[in-house]
Design a protein around this motif. Structure first.
Motif, PDB file in Angstrom:
ATOM      1  N   GLY A 258       0.822  -1.207   0.000  1.00  0.00           N
ATOM      2  CA  GLY A 258       0.000   0.000   0.000  1.00  0.00           C
ATOM      3  C   GLY A 258       0.849   1.246   0.000  1.00  0.00           C
ATOM      4  O   GLY A 258       2.079   1.196   0.054  1.00  0.00           O
ATOM      5  N   HIS A 259       0.206   2.368  -0.051  1.00  0.00           N
ATOM      6  CA  HIS A 259       0.915   3.649  -0.034  1.00  0.00           C
ATOM      7  C   HIS A 259       0.139   4.590   0.863  1.00  0.00           C
ATOM      8  O   HIS A 259      -0.908   4.241   1.418  1.00  0.00           O
ATOM      9  N   CYS A 260       0.643   5.820   1.033  1.00  0.00           N
ATOM     10  CA  CYS A 260       0.071   6.723   2.030  1.00  0.00           C
ATOM     11  C   CYS A 260      -1.332   7.191   1.685  1.00  0.00           C
ATOM     12  O   CYS A 260      -2.029   7.743   2.535  1.00  0.00           O
ATOM     13  N   ASN A 261      -1.760   6.982   0.448  1.00  0.00           N
ATOM     14  CA  ASN A 261      -3.105   7.415   0.055  1.00  0.00           C
ATOM     15  C   ASN A 261      -4.079   6.241  -0.020  1.00  0.00           C
ATOM     16  O   ASN A 261      -5.188   6.380  -0.505  1.00  0.00           O
ATOM     17  N   SER A 262      -3.634   5.075   0.480  1.00  0.00           N
ATOM     18  CA  SER A 262      -4.475   3.875   0.448  1.00  0.00           C
ATOM     19  C   SER A 262      -5.252   3.760   1.758  1.00  0.00           C
ATOM     20  O   SER A 262      -4.636   3.703   2.819  1.00  0.00           O
ATOM     21  N   PRO A 263      -6.583   3.721   1.704  1.00  0.00           N
ATOM     22  CA  PRO A 263      -7.346   3.486   2.934  1.00  0.00           C
ATOM     23  C   PRO A 263      -7.245   2.020   3.351  1.00  0.00           C
ATOM     24  O   PRO A 263      -8.053   1.192   2.954  1.00  0.00           O
ATOM     25  N   ILE A 264      -6.215   1.691   4.126  1.00  0.00           N
ATOM     26  CA  ILE A 264      -5.977   0.332   4.597  1.00  0.00           C
ATOM     27  C   ILE A 264      -6.098   0.321   6.113  1.00  0.00           C
ATOM     28  O   ILE A 264      -5.593   1.215   6.792  1.00  0.00           O
ATOM     29  N   ALA A 265      -6.762  -0.691   6.648  1.00  0.00           N
ATOM     30  CA  ALA A 265      -6.925  -0.819   8.089  1.00  0.00           C
ATOM     31  C   ALA A 265      -6.535  -2.221   8.514  1.00  0.00           C
ATOM     32  O   ALA A 265      -6.615  -3.165   7.727  1.00  0.00           O
ATOM     33  N   GLY A 266      -6.113  -2.370   9.758  1.00  0.00           N
ATOM     34  CA  GLY A 266      -5.761  -3.687  10.257  1.00  0.00           C
ATOM     35  C   GLY A 266      -5.675  -3.688  11.768  1.00  0.00           C
ATOM     36  O   GLY A 266      -5.104  -2.770  12.361  1.00  0.00           O
ATOM     37  N   TYR A 267      -6.253  -4.708  12.388  1.00  0.00           N
ATOM     38  CA  TYR A 267      -6.291  -4.746  13.852  1.00  0.00           C
ATOM     39  C   TYR A 267      -6.273  -6.189  14.319  1.00  0.00           C
ATOM     40  O   TYR A 267      -7.028  -7.026  13.823  1.00  0.00           O
ATOM     41  N   SER A 268      -5.417  -6.472  15.305  1.00  0.00           N
ATOM     42  CA  SER A 268      -5.286  -7.831  15.825  1.00  0.00           C
ATOM     43  C   SER A 268      -5.595  -7.864  17.315  1.00  0.00           C
ATOM     44  O   SER A 268      -5.380  -6.895  18.039  1.00  0.00           O
ATOM     45  N   THR A 269      -6.106  -9.009  17.763  1.00  0.00           N
ATOM     46  CA  THR A 269      -6.330  -9.254  19.186  1.00  0.00           C
ATOM     47  C   THR A 269      -5.788 -10.635  19.517  1.00  0.00           C
ATOM     48  O   THR A 269      -5.710 -11.519  18.646  1.00  0.00           O
ATOM     49  N   ILE A 270      -5.411 -10.822  20.775  1.00  0.00           N
ATOM     50  CA  ILE A 270      -4.873 -12.109  21.227  1.00  0.00           C
ATOM     51  C   ILE A 270      -5.713 -12.612  22.383  1.00  0.00           C
ATOM     52  O   ILE A 270      -5.988 -11.882  23.340  1.00  0.00           O
ATOM     53  N   ASP A 271      -6.108 -13.867  22.286  1.00  0.00           N
ATOM     54  CA  ASP A 271      -6.869 -14.526  23.347  1.00  0.00           C
ATOM     55  C   ASP A 271      -6.193 -15.860  23.620  1.00  0.00           C
ATOM     56  O   ASP A 271      -6.268 -16.793  22.809  1.00  0.00           O
ATOM     57  N   GLY A 272      -5.509 -15.926  24.769  1.00  0.00           N
ATOM     58  CA  GLY A 272      -4.724 -17.123  25.050  1.00  0.00           C
ATOM     59  C   GLY A 272      -3.577 -17.222  24.069  1.00  0.00           C
ATOM     60  O   GLY A 272      -2.807 -16.286  23.879  1.00  0.00           O
ATOM     61  N   GLY A 273      -3.477 -18.349  23.384  1.00  0.00           N
ATOM     62  CA  GLY A 273      -2.418 -18.524  22.395  1.00  0.00           C
ATOM     63  C   GLY A 273      -2.862 -18.252  20.984  1.00  0.00           C
ATOM     64  O   GLY A 273      -2.112 -18.516  20.035  1.00  0.00           O
ATOM     65  N   GLN A 274      -4.074 -17.713  20.805  1.00  0.00           N
ATOM     66  CA  GLN A 274      -4.614 -17.472  19.477  1.00  0.00           C
ATOM     67  C   GLN A 274      -4.689 -15.977  19.167  1.00  0.00           C
ATOM     68  O   GLN A 274      -5.083 -15.173  20.013  1.00  0.00           O
ATOM     69  N   MET A 275      -4.310 -15.639  17.960  1.00  0.00           N
ATOM     70  CA  MET A 275      -4.437 -14.261  17.473  1.00  0.00           C
ATOM     71  C   MET A 275      -5.502 -14.221  16.384  1.00  0.00           C
ATOM     72  O   MET A 275      -5.557 -15.099  15.525  1.00  0.00           O
ATOM     73  N   THR A 276      -6.351 -13.189  16.442  1.00  0.00           N
ATOM     74  CA  THR A 276      -7.303 -12.926  15.375  1.00  0.00           C
ATOM     75  C   THR A 276      -6.932 -11.604  14.722  1.00  0.00           C
ATOM     76  O   THR A 276      -6.733 -10.598  15.410  1.00  0.00           O
ATOM     77  N   LEU A 277      -6.816 -11.621  13.420  1.00  0.00           N
ATOM     78  CA  LEU A 277      -6.407 -10.444  12.660  1.00  0.00           C
ATOM     79  C   LEU A 277      -7.456 -10.125  11.604  1.00  0.00           C
ATOM     80  O   LEU A 277      -7.829 -10.993  10.818  1.00  0.00           O
ATOM     81  N   THR A 278      -7.926  -8.879  11.623  1.00  0.00           N
ATOM     82  CA  THR A 278      -8.881  -8.410  10.624  1.00  0.00           C
ATOM     83  C   THR A 278      -8.265  -7.221   9.904  1.00  0.00           C
ATOM     84  O   THR A 278      -7.684  -6.334  10.535  1.00  0.00           O
ATOM     85  N   ALA A 279      -8.381  -7.197   8.584  1.00  0.00           N
ATOM     86  CA  ALA A 279      -7.841  -6.084   7.804  1.00  0.00           C
ATOM     87  C   ALA A 279      -8.808  -5.756   6.677  1.00  0.00           C
ATOM     88  O   ALA A 279      -9.599  -6.607   6.246  1.00  0.00           O
ATOM     89  N   SER A 280      -8.747  -4.536   6.214  1.00  0.00           N
ATOM     90  CA  SER A 280      -9.640  -4.111   5.134  1.00  0.00           C
ATOM     91  C   SER A 280      -8.947  -3.118   4.225  1.00  0.00           C
ATOM     92  O   SER A 280      -7.983  -2.448   4.608  1.00  0.00           O
ATOM     93  N   VAL A 281      -9.454  -3.028   3.010  1.00  0.00           N
ATOM     94  CA  VAL A 281      -9.026  -2.030   2.025  1.00  0.00           C
ATOM     95  C   VAL A 281     -10.296  -1.369   1.501  1.00  0.00           C
ATOM     96  O   VAL A 281     -11.245  -2.062   1.113  1.00  0.00           O
ATOM     97  N   LEU A 282     -10.329  -0.037   1.500  1.00  0.00           N
ATOM     98  CA  LEU A 282     -11.501   0.703   1.047  1.00  0.00           C
ATOM     99  C   LEU A 282     -11.125   1.623  -0.093  1.00  0.00           C
ATOM    100  O   LEU A 282      -9.960   2.031  -0.221  1.00  0.00           O
ATOM    101  N   ASP A 283     -12.109   1.946  -0.937  1.00  0.00           N
ATOM    102  CA  ASP A 283     -11.861   3.022  -1.885  1.00  0.00           C
ATOM    103  C   ASP A 283     -12.061   4.353  -1.152  1.00  0.00           C
ATOM    104  O   ASP A 283     -12.618   4.398  -0.056  1.00  0.00           O
ATOM    105  N   GLU A 284     -11.575   5.439  -1.747  1.00  0.00           N
ATOM    106  CA  GLU A 284     -11.585   6.721  -1.056  1.00  0.00           C
ATOM    107  C   GLU A 284     -12.990   7.224  -0.750  1.00  0.00           C
ATOM    108  O   GLU A 284     -13.219   7.908   0.253  1.00  0.00           O
ATOM    109  N   ALA A 285     -13.959   6.862  -1.584  1.00  0.00           N
ATOM    110  CA  ALA A 285     -15.333   7.307  -1.372  1.00  0.00           C
ATOM    111  C   ALA A 285     -16.047   6.474  -0.320  1.00  0.00           C
ATOM    112  O   ALA A 285     -17.141   6.832   0.123  1.00  0.00           O
ATOM    113  N   GLY A 286     -15.431   5.376   0.105  1.00  0.00           N
ATOM    114  CA  GLY A 286     -16.053   4.518   1.092  1.00  0.00           C
ATOM    115  C   GLY A 286     -17.135   3.622   0.534  1.00  0.00           C
ATOM    116  O   GLY A 286     -17.805   2.903   1.276  1.00  0.00           O
TER     117      GLY A 286
END
Length: 328
Positions: A258-286
């Motif tokens: 990606g680049h600085c003008n890319s609407p990219i998101a990503g967030y992880s959580t850890i529960d015990g020994g498991q990690m859940t990761l969610t990420a998204s890519v959006l266009d600028e208009a949403g």
């Protein structure tokens, strides 16, 4: 006891200084022989508060490059960065993230001027309201949540932005002219907390409504890869859980290129020994959003990040990113 010095570079903003002072406090407590000096930088992103960050190569060029150069030259032992400001789609030869502090609240928040309520904005679908942000990700999500809202270019340190909102100040545009005043701002909750303005939060967006930026809420300390003494000291204050999240989320950026003008998101959580990761890519208009979410062993964060990034690419993320890439 022989004193050991460490010079840490940081931006001059209130929030950056608060973050760096916390790092210094932790280092001094972990190693009594350590003398920590904070070196303040006024980066190009701080001096130019009108232009879009794209002009300076995104947040990396605006807020990170100058301090990184000082680490590479040996003028600094380490540099403090907000992890979300660090480019993840490019190699950083010779530098490593030596420590990450425990993650602060990673979500985004809505700050309103007097006389405006979240109910007003929701009822009108945003029509007639101006919301200020400089983040393309926040702008894209805002347009999804409030389809008729007007998103305006709004920059400055966290406390400065709130002051401009309260004073109903116009915001200068990069090409000349002004826009505003803003009726609301979308900002990181952690940033508002750092500058003592958490009381101004009118609404907290859930990750489901507005997925955080990669690394949002994590303070990172970068140093030279070959400076083993500094790396040893930084390891004393490293939060392992935050570092795992850092590795997973930044791997997504690497895969997506990606680049600085890319609407990219990503967030992880850890529960015990498991990690859940969610990420998204959006266009600028949403109007278009591609999302991927997976779980896996928390001790293999890069593999999980790579899998999520590849799934996004398989769903068409590259085309969205290409459309938002600035013309050469």
């Amino acid at each position: 006891m022989v004193a050991v010095s460490m010079r840490i570079g940081t931006r001059k903003s209130t929030m950056a200084l608060a973050q760096t002072e916390e790092i210094a406090r932790r280092l001094r407590a972990a190693a009594l022989e350590l003398e920590v000096e904070i070196v303040k930088f006024e980066t190009v992103g701080d001096t130019d508060q009108t232009s879009k960050l794209l002009k300076h190569g995104g947040k990396g060029g605006a807020f990170v490059a100058e301090i990184r150069a000082a680490v590479r030259s040996g003028a600094l032992h380490a540099a403090m960065h907000s992890l979300k400001d660090m480019p993840g789609n490019e190699d950083t030869p010779g530098l490593v993230i030596g420590a990450t502090l425990a993650r602060d609240t990673p979500t985004d928040a809505l700050v309103l001027r007097t006389g405006v309520s979240i109910e007003d904005i929701r009822r009108s679908r945003g029509k007639g309201f101006k919301v200020g942000t400089n983040a393309v990700r926040r702008a894209a999500y805002a347009r999804r949540l409030f389809p008729e809202i007007e998103v305006i270019h709004f920059r400055g340190a966290a406390d400065t932005r709130v002051r401009k909102l309260d004073n109903r100040e116009m915001q200068r545009l990069p090409g000349g002219g002004e826009v505003g005043p803003a009726d609301a701002l979308i900002m990181a909750r952690s940033g508002l907390e750092r500058v003592g303005l958490a009381n101004r939060i009118a609404y907290d967006f859930s990750p489901r409504e507005m997925l955080p930026a990669v690394g949002q809420g994590i303070v990172a300390v970068e140093c030279a890869a070959g400076d083993w003494q500094t790396r040893r000291y930084l390891s004393l204050i490293d939060d392992p859980m935050a570092h795992l999240g850092c590795d997973a989320e930044r791997e997504v950026l690497w895969v997506l290129n990606g680049h600085c003008n890319s609407p990219i998101a990503g967030y992880s959580t850890i529960d015990g020994g498991q990690m859940t990761l969610t990420a998204s890519v959006l266009d600028e208009a949403g109007g278009q959003v591609i999302e991927a979410s997976r779980s896996g062993p928390a001790d293999r964060p890069r593999e999980l990040g790579r899998a999520v990034g590849l799934e996004l690419l398989a769903k068409g993320a590259a085309e969205i990113i290409a459309r938002t890439r600035p013309e050469p």
